[in-house]
Design a protein around this motif. Structure first.
Motif, short mmCIF file in Angstrom:
data_model
loop_
_atom_site.label_atom_id
_atom_site.label_comp_id
_atom_site.label_asym_id
_atom_site.label_seq_id
_atom_site.Cartn_x
_atom_site.Cartn_y
_atom_site.Cartn_z
N LYS A 319 0.81 -1.20 0.00
CA LYS A 319 0.00 0.00 0.00
C LYS A 319 0.85 1.26 0.00
CE LYS A 319 -3.59 -1.58 2.78
NZ LYS A 319 -4.71 -1.46 3.69
N ASN A 320 2.15 1.11 0.21
CA ASN A 320 3.01 2.30 0.26
C ASN A 320 4.06 2.26 -0.82
OD1 ASN A 320 1.76 3.34 2.64
ND2 ASN A 320 2.82 1.69 3.74
N ASP A 321 4.34 3.45 -1.37
CA ASP A 321 5.34 3.53 -2.43
C ASP A 321 6.72 3.17 -1.90
OD1 ASP A 321 4.32 4.15 -4.93
OD2 ASP A 321 3.79 6.17 -4.27
N ASN A 322 7.47 2.48 -2.72
CA ASN A 322 8.87 2.21 -2.37
C ASN A 322 9.67 2.04 -3.64
OD1 ASN A 322 7.89 -0.21 -3.22
ND2 ASN A 322 8.87 -1.40 -1.64
N LEU A 323 10.98 1.92 -3.45
CA LEU A 323 11.88 1.79 -4.60
C LEU A 323 12.48 0.38 -4.54
CD1 LEU A 323 13.37 3.36 -6.92
CD2 LEU A 323 15.18 3.80 -5.25
N VAL A 324 12.23 -0.40 -5.57
CA VAL A 324 12.78 -1.76 -5.61
C VAL A 324 14.14 -1.70 -6.31
CG1 VAL A 324 12.45 -4.08 -6.55
CG2 VAL A 324 10.49 -2.80 -5.66
N ASP A 325 15.13 -2.36 -5.73
CA ASP A 325 16.45 -2.36 -6.35
C ASP A 325 16.41 -3.21 -7.62
OD1 ASP A 325 19.50 -1.74 -5.03
OD2 ASP A 325 19.31 -2.89 -6.90
N VAL A 326 16.95 -2.66 -8.69
CA VAL A 326 16.91 -3.37 -9.98
C VAL A 326 17.67 -4.70 -9.89
CG1 VAL A 326 18.94 -2.24 -10.96
CG2 VAL A 326 17.11 -3.04 -12.47
N SER A 327 18.56 -4.83 -8.90
CA SER A 327 19.28 -6.11 -8.76
C SER A 327 18.31 -7.25 -8.42
CB SER A 327 20.37 -6.00 -7.70
OG SER A 327 19.79 -5.79 -6.44
N VAL A 328 17.15 -6.92 -7.85
CA VAL A 328 16.16 -7.97 -7.56
C VAL A 328 15.64 -8.57 -8.87
CG1 VAL A 328 13.94 -8.49 -6.46
CG2 VAL A 328 15.49 -6.82 -5.41
N LEU A 329 15.39 -7.70 -9.83
CA LEU A 329 14.95 -8.16 -11.15
C LEU A 329 16.05 -8.99 -11.81
CD1 LEU A 329 13.05 -8.21 -13.61
CD2 LEU A 329 13.89 -5.94 -14.23
N GLU A 330 17.28 -8.45 -11.78
CA GLU A 330 18.41 -9.17 -12.39
C GLU A 330 18.61 -10.53 -11.71
OE1 GLU A 330 20.64 -4.95 -13.47
OE2 GLU A 330 21.24 -6.08 -11.70
N HIS A 331 18.40 -10.56 -10.42
CA HIS A 331 18.54 -11.81 -9.68
C HIS A 331 17.50 -12.84 -10.16
CE1 HIS A 331 19.32 -14.38 -6.18
NE2 HIS A 331 18.02 -14.58 -6.20
N CYS A 332 16.28 -12.39 -10.37
CA CYS A 332 15.23 -13.31 -10.84
C CYS A 332 15.57 -13.85 -12.23
CB CYS A 332 13.88 -12.61 -10.88
SG CYS A 332 13.23 -12.24 -9.24
N VAL A 333 16.13 -12.99 -13.06
CA VAL A 333 16.50 -13.41 -14.42
C VAL A 333 17.62 -14.44 -14.34
CG1 VAL A 333 17.54 -12.62 -16.58
CG2 VAL A 333 15.80 -11.22 -15.45
N ARG A 334 18.61 -14.15 -13.51
CA ARG A 334 19.75 -15.04 -13.36
C ARG A 334 19.32 -16.41 -12.82
NH1 ARG A 334 22.59 -11.39 -10.34
NH2 ARG A 334 23.48 -10.29 -12.10
#
Ligand code: ATP
Ligand code: MG
Length: 563
Positions: A319-334
């Motif tokens: 419910k609250n805005d936050n900033l997700v680190d792009v490394s989380v996305l890269e981690h999922c891809v890896r």
């Protein structure tokens, strides 16, 4: 595939559970409602996964609706890209592809109904005056002098707006709500405006267009949407959403708006406006540039739909805005590619090696596993011969003790092949540059350690020069070099990462990569994950994109900085 990557609970699913339990709804209908004025980005993917995922989980339906009520900037190209992207992400809307522009007549009728109820009026103030009359957070607004026109006059004027009697901007239709409301959106919002701009689907049929707040909720209702999930910016608009549906939609069939926090991702931008600018200013090469956070860009780069879905599941909804680190996305891809990507060898910065004691002209087809942890993925043959390429970085003339790769007098194992020993480096007489290594191999060491017990610590990759495939390889990295490129003010283009694209040519790949298909990721051993570029590859000159490096190199930089 459905959205069954998402099964964990969250506040939206709690609300839906409650609505079902109380019998407020008996099935769940959601929608993904993009405006076709740009390509979808990974933030939209979050909304796609959420809406389709919920529908799948509750045995309901999710519609794909083009929210195309503002002709400016909308186009069929965008519609087609959105359809392709949602499909690629793995979701299916059945026969429920809808267009808000198909509801123009119905929306017009709703507006007429409001007028008849005495709850909408044609206002002759111009945009500037309307703003002035609206008031502020601390001061109430003032009523328009046109607010008390009769129903008959409003019906007449609204019809004439529709039939093009008045110039653009000269009149609007407004809901008659409350100029003193603490919610500024409730202060007699504009619901129709005159705008002579052809619509990409309706052409010149209409010269009046409904505003978003009016069109969106009623489009939801027309489609039988039960839960209208949107991002937090619309929280303030909810009273208005409810005001329209309470008046115009039968009780029991009114959609309910629920807001969640949009995805913000570090080192990137997820604003259509900025993405359009990146394309227009040629900062990137189109919407599908592999550095773009668009679904098209991620697909071309080699991200899998599974990894994007798993990313959306990992970040969840809040419910609250936050900033997700792009490394989380890269981690999922890896993580996803580590499981599925066949291994291959490729040399990106080649240095020639001649094996002096290997017979001239001899070629051995050596066996190599396609995945070290998955024998079921099989093996392939890789040619070995007297002349090879190795990575320039894998040789040092005068290395420190713990350098376990090639150096004069040192031994190393060639992956899937023999142990070789570097005898000497050959230099260009003029420049002093190392142009070739002369090595010898130990014929006893194929699939065996050296018989005399010598320890070989390093393993490097290689390709046979005569059998290699020359390729153009592009190393992609984050487009921006600061976490919040829009947070600094000024021009976001001042924060571009100068190394977001590094082109290497010629690189040499093992022969089997001749068979590579776009969208299929390979792990180039020791280097990262790569895939064939769908757009720039030519016969005889493949282009490979780096999807992600093997490790998060930015984490290392951050660590160094903090030491
Ligand atoms: P615009 O400023 O043009 O409205 P938009 O990104 O909101 O841009 P839409 O086409 O309206 O574009 O978005 C479609 C849907 O995707 C909306 O329901 C919106 O709430 C959702 N969405 C957009 N951006 C994000 C994001 N960053 N994270 C999650 N959902 C998003
Ligand atoms: Mg929007």
């Amino acid at each position: 595939m459905s959205g069954d990557d998402h099964t964990s609970g969250d506040f939206i699913r709690d609300i839906i559970d409650e609505d079902l339990r109380l019998g407020k709804v008996d099935s769940v209908v959601t929608r993904f409602p993009p405006e076709p004025n740009g390509y979808l980005h990974v933030g939209h993917a979050k909304s796609v996964c959420l809406n389709f995922g919920i529908a799948a989980q509750y045995g309901g339906r999710c519609n794909l609706r083009m929210d195309d009520t503002d002709p400016a900037g909308e186009s069929m190209e965008y519609v087609e890209s959105i359809i392709g992207d949602v499909k690629w992400l793995g979701f299916d809307w059945g026969d429920r592809l809808y267009f808000a522009s198909d509801y123009f007549e119905a929306l017009y009728d709703f507006a007429v109904e409001l007028i008849k109820r005495g709850e909408a009026y044609v206002c002759d103030l111009d945009a500037e005056q309307i703003r002035e009359y609206r008031g502020t957070f601390t001061e109430p607004g003032r009523e328009s002098p046109w607010r008390n026109r009769s129903v008959e006059e409003n019906l007449d004027l609204f019809a004439r707006m529709r039939w093009g009697e008045f110039p653009d901007g000269s009149r609007v239709l407004r809901a008659k709500i409350d100029m003193a409301s603490p919610y500024i959106v409730m202060r007699d919002p504009v619901i129709y405006r005159i705008k002579r701009e052809p619509h990409y689907r309706r052409g010149g049929d209409w010269v009046i267009y409904p505003m978003y707040d009016f069109a969106h909720c009623l489009s939801d209702a027309l489609e039988g949407v039960t839960h209208s999930i949107c991002t937090l910016e619309f929280e303030n608009n909810r009273p208005l959403y409810d005001w329209f549906v309470e008046r115009l939609i039968k009780k029991g069939t009114r959609p309910r708006q629920i807001e969640f926090a949009r995805l913000n991702l570090s080192y990137t931008v997820l604003s259509k406006r900025v993405l359009i600018e990146l394309v227009r200013r040629n900062i990137v090469n189109g919407w599908d540039d592999p550095r773009m956070p668009t679904v098209a860009g991620m697909r071309r780069r080699g991200f899998t739909p599974e990894s994007i879905r798993s990313f959306c599941a990992v970040i969840g909804v809040a419910k609250n805005d936050n900033l997700v680190d792009v490394s989380v996305l890269e981690h999922c891809v890896r993580d996803d590619l580590n499981e599925r990507a066949p291994r291959a060898m490729a040399v990106l910065r080649p240095l020639k090696v001649v094996i002096e004691n290997y017979p001239e002209g001899k070629v051995e087809e050596l066996k190599a596993p396609n995945h070290p942890g998955k024998p079921e993925m099989g093996t392939r043959r890789i040619p070995f011969s007297k002349e090879l390429y190795v990575e320039r970085d894998d040789f040092m003339e005068d290395p420190p003790g713990k350098f376990h790769r090639l150096a004069p007098g040192r031994e190393v194992r060639l992956r899937n092949a023999y142990v070789i020993r570097c005898e000497r480096a050959v230099k260009d007489e003029d420049t002093g540059e190392i142009v070739e290594l002369r090595c010898t191999y130990d014929p006893e060491t194929l699939e065996n350690p050296p018989s005399d017990g010598r320890k070989i610590k390093g393993v490097i990759h290689w390709v046979s020069t005569d059998h290699a495939v020359a390729a153009d390889v592009r190393l992609y990295d984050r487009l921006f070099d600061i976490p919040e490129p829009l947070g600094e003010g000024g021009d976001f283009a001042d924060h571009l990462n100068p190394e977001s694209l590094i082109r290497l040519f010629p690189c040499f790949l093992e022969r089997s990569l001749n068979e590579a298909k776009p969208g299929v990721g390979y792990q180039f051993e020791r280097l990262g994950y790569f895939c064939l570029d769908s757009k720039d590859s030519k016969v005889g000159m493949p282009v490979f994109n780096r999807i992600v490096p093997l490790r998060d190199s930015w984490a290392k930089i951050a660590l160094k900085g903090s030491q």
